[in-house]
Design a protein around this motif. Structure first.
Motif, PDB file in Angstrom:
ATOM      1  N   CYS A  12      29.543  -9.551 -55.588  1.00  0.00           N
ATOM      2  CA  CYS A  12      29.858  -8.124 -55.417  1.00  0.00           C
ATOM      3  C   CYS A  12      28.692  -7.437 -54.705  1.00  0.00           C
ATOM      4  CB  CYS A  12      30.147  -7.483 -56.765  1.00  0.00           C
ATOM      5  SG  CYS A  12      31.560  -8.192 -57.635  1.00  0.00           S
ATOM      6  N   GLU A  15      28.441  -3.452 -54.501  1.00  0.00           N
ATOM      7  CA  GLU A  15      28.029  -2.876 -55.781  1.00  0.00           C
ATOM      8  C   GLU A  15      26.537  -3.080 -56.028  1.00  0.00           C
ATOM      9  OE1 GLU A  15      32.373  -3.372 -55.801  1.00  0.00           O
ATOM     10  OE2 GLU A  15      30.689  -4.620 -55.170  1.00  0.00           O
ATOM     11  N   ARG A  18      24.734  -0.458 -54.032  1.00  0.00           N
ATOM     12  CA  ARG A  18      24.845   0.861 -54.667  1.00  0.00           C
ATOM     13  C   ARG A  18      23.927   0.970 -55.870  1.00  0.00           C
ATOM     14  NH1 ARG A  18      29.136   2.565 -57.132  1.00  0.00           N
ATOM     15  NH2 ARG A  18      30.504   0.727 -57.065  1.00  0.00           N
ATOM     16  N   CYS A 246      31.285  -6.517 -63.751  1.00  0.00           N
ATOM     17  CA  CYS A 246      31.481  -5.876 -62.441  1.00  0.00           C
ATOM     18  C   CYS A 246      32.666  -6.484 -61.699  1.00  0.00           C
ATOM     19  CB  CYS A 246      30.208  -6.009 -61.611  1.00  0.00           C
ATOM     20  SG  CYS A 246      30.321  -5.308 -59.957  1.00  0.00           S
ATOM     21  N   ALA A 251      31.374  -2.613 -65.011  1.00  0.00           N
ATOM     22  CA  ALA A 251      30.201  -1.972 -64.443  1.00  0.00           C
ATOM     23  C   ALA A 251      29.196  -3.041 -64.043  1.00  0.00           C
ATOM     24  CB  ALA A 251      29.568  -1.019 -65.460  1.00  0.00           C
ATOM     25  N   LEU A 252      28.275  -2.662 -63.159  1.00  0.00           N
ATOM     26  CA  LEU A 252      27.120  -3.498 -62.862  1.00  0.00           C
ATOM     27  C   LEU A 252      25.932  -2.843 -63.547  1.00  0.00           C
ATOM     28  CD1 LEU A 252      26.005  -5.986 -61.418  1.00  0.00           C
ATOM     29  CD2 LEU A 252      25.605  -4.557 -59.403  1.00  0.00           C
ATOM     30  N   ASP A 268      29.811   2.139 -61.900  1.00  0.00           N
ATOM     31  CA  ASP A 268      31.178   1.669 -62.062  1.00  0.00           C
ATOM     32  C   ASP A 268      31.561   0.760 -60.906  1.00  0.00           C
ATOM     33  OD1 ASP A 268      31.533   3.101 -64.401  1.00  0.00           O
ATOM     34  OD2 ASP A 268      32.251   4.884 -63.346  1.00  0.00           O
ATOM     35  N   CYS A 269      32.425  -0.214 -61.189  1.00  0.00           N
ATOM     36  CA  CYS A 269      32.875  -1.176 -60.184  1.00  0.00           C
ATOM     37  C   CYS A 269      34.401  -1.161 -60.104  1.00  0.00           C
ATOM     38  CB  CYS A 269      32.420  -2.593 -60.544  1.00  0.00           C
ATOM     39  SG  CYS A 269      30.616  -2.748 -60.680  1.00  0.00           S
ATOM     40  N   TYR A 272      37.459  -6.911 -58.453  1.00  0.00           N
ATOM     41  CA  TYR A 272      38.146  -7.744 -57.479  1.00  0.00           C
ATOM     42  C   TYR A 272      39.132  -8.708 -58.125  1.00  0.00           C
ATOM     43  CZ  TYR A 272      34.507  -5.873 -54.498  1.00  0.00           C
ATOM     44  OH  TYR A 272      33.696  -5.010 -53.815  1.00  0.00           O
TER      45      TYR A 272
END
Length: 278
Positions: A12, A15, A18, A246, A251-252, A268-269, A272
């Motif tokens: 990810c 993410e 971010r 995530c 979340a990550l 927040d993620c 996928y």
């Protein structure tokens, strides 16, 4: 220096970027600990691997089960190549450099100044920290040797399920691998229950989360770990779980390590994959 531990990324990349922006991360001054599973299932495993490797000495990475899976597939273990999204790494022009860097990462990291230990999954209750470090170094030596493909072909499997110092050869290495990279629940005598993957309370009778086993020998040691997305972020009993799912739309998590109490920071993620899918 500010130090953070970051939970399972699993490809990810957006993410991760971010989160680093949220932390205002400065590679010249800050340090990142990655709890393993940099790759697989998410959409940009190659970008994550390149990004983390480029951090150089500002990053510490412990290997997770998905990272070992990548190494195994790259070493020719076609039998276990299904259910992976690793093709972009295997086709990349810098594939060999990335894989060589990855297989030289530790299985366990201990920082005596911070009084914290990082592992991907967990520690069997009969190991103290010195034993855990010794067993991790034993496996690391194999992964860094010319004989590593043999181990990666024999790595898979749930047996032996209980530690004995009399274990030898590939069985000994398999137990060490499963403990450090796959453990969630175990019996009171340390028998691994690797098929149990749910939340606390979902396990079969007679099983405990590894960190709640009565008499666990590392109960006085502060341990940060990932791997257990169904548990989510969790702290207590001198452990911090930081795989907050995530990949699955959770979340990550970054955990600030150089403050008291340790401070979680999350983004927040979108997710996928759907929870419950392999």
């Amino acid at each position: 220096m500010t130090a953070y531990a970051i939970g399972d990324i699993q490809g990810c990349h957006a993410e991760l970027e971010r989160l680093l922006d949220r932390l205002d991360f400065d590679p010249a001054a800050d340090r990142l600990w990655f709890a393993g599973d940099l790759v697989n299932r998410g959409p940009e495993s190659l970008a994550v691997l390149r990004r983390v490797r480029a951090l150089g000495d500002s990053a510490i990475v412990v290997l997770g089960n998905h990272d070992l899976h990548l190494l195994a597939v790259a070493a020719g273990n076609a039998k276990h190549s299904k259910k992976s999204t690793l093709g972009a790494i295997l086709r990349a022009p810098d594939r060999d450099e990335l894989l060589d860097w990855l297989r030289r990462r530790p299985l366990l990291h201990h920082d005596p100044d911070l009084g914290l230990t990082l592992v991907h999954a967990g520690l069997p209750p009969q190991w103290d920290l010195a034993e855990a470090l010794a067993r991790a170094r034993e496996l690391e030596a194999v992964l860094r040797s010319d004989d590593y493909p043999e181990f990666l072909h024999a790595m898979y499997g749930n047996e032996p399920a209980r530690w004995s110092p009399d274990l030898s050869g590939l069985e000994r290495l398999r137990f060490i691998t499963n403990a450090l990279t796959r453990l969630r629940f175990c019996a009171r005598d340390g028998t691994l229950a690797l098929k149990e993957k749910g939340e606390i309370g979902s396990q079969s009778p007679g099983l405990w989360p590894w960190f709640q086993v009565p008499g666990r020998r590392t109960r006085a040691d502060r341990i940060v770990f990932g791997h257990w997305s169904a548990l989510g972020y969790w702290s207590g009993e001198n452990v911090w779980a930081i795989d907050s799912g995530c990949l699955w739309g959770g979340a990550l998590t970054a955990l600030r390590l150089d403050c008291e109490p340790l401070e979680p920071i999350q983004i927040d993620c979108a997710g996928y994959l759907q929870p419950g899918r392999d």
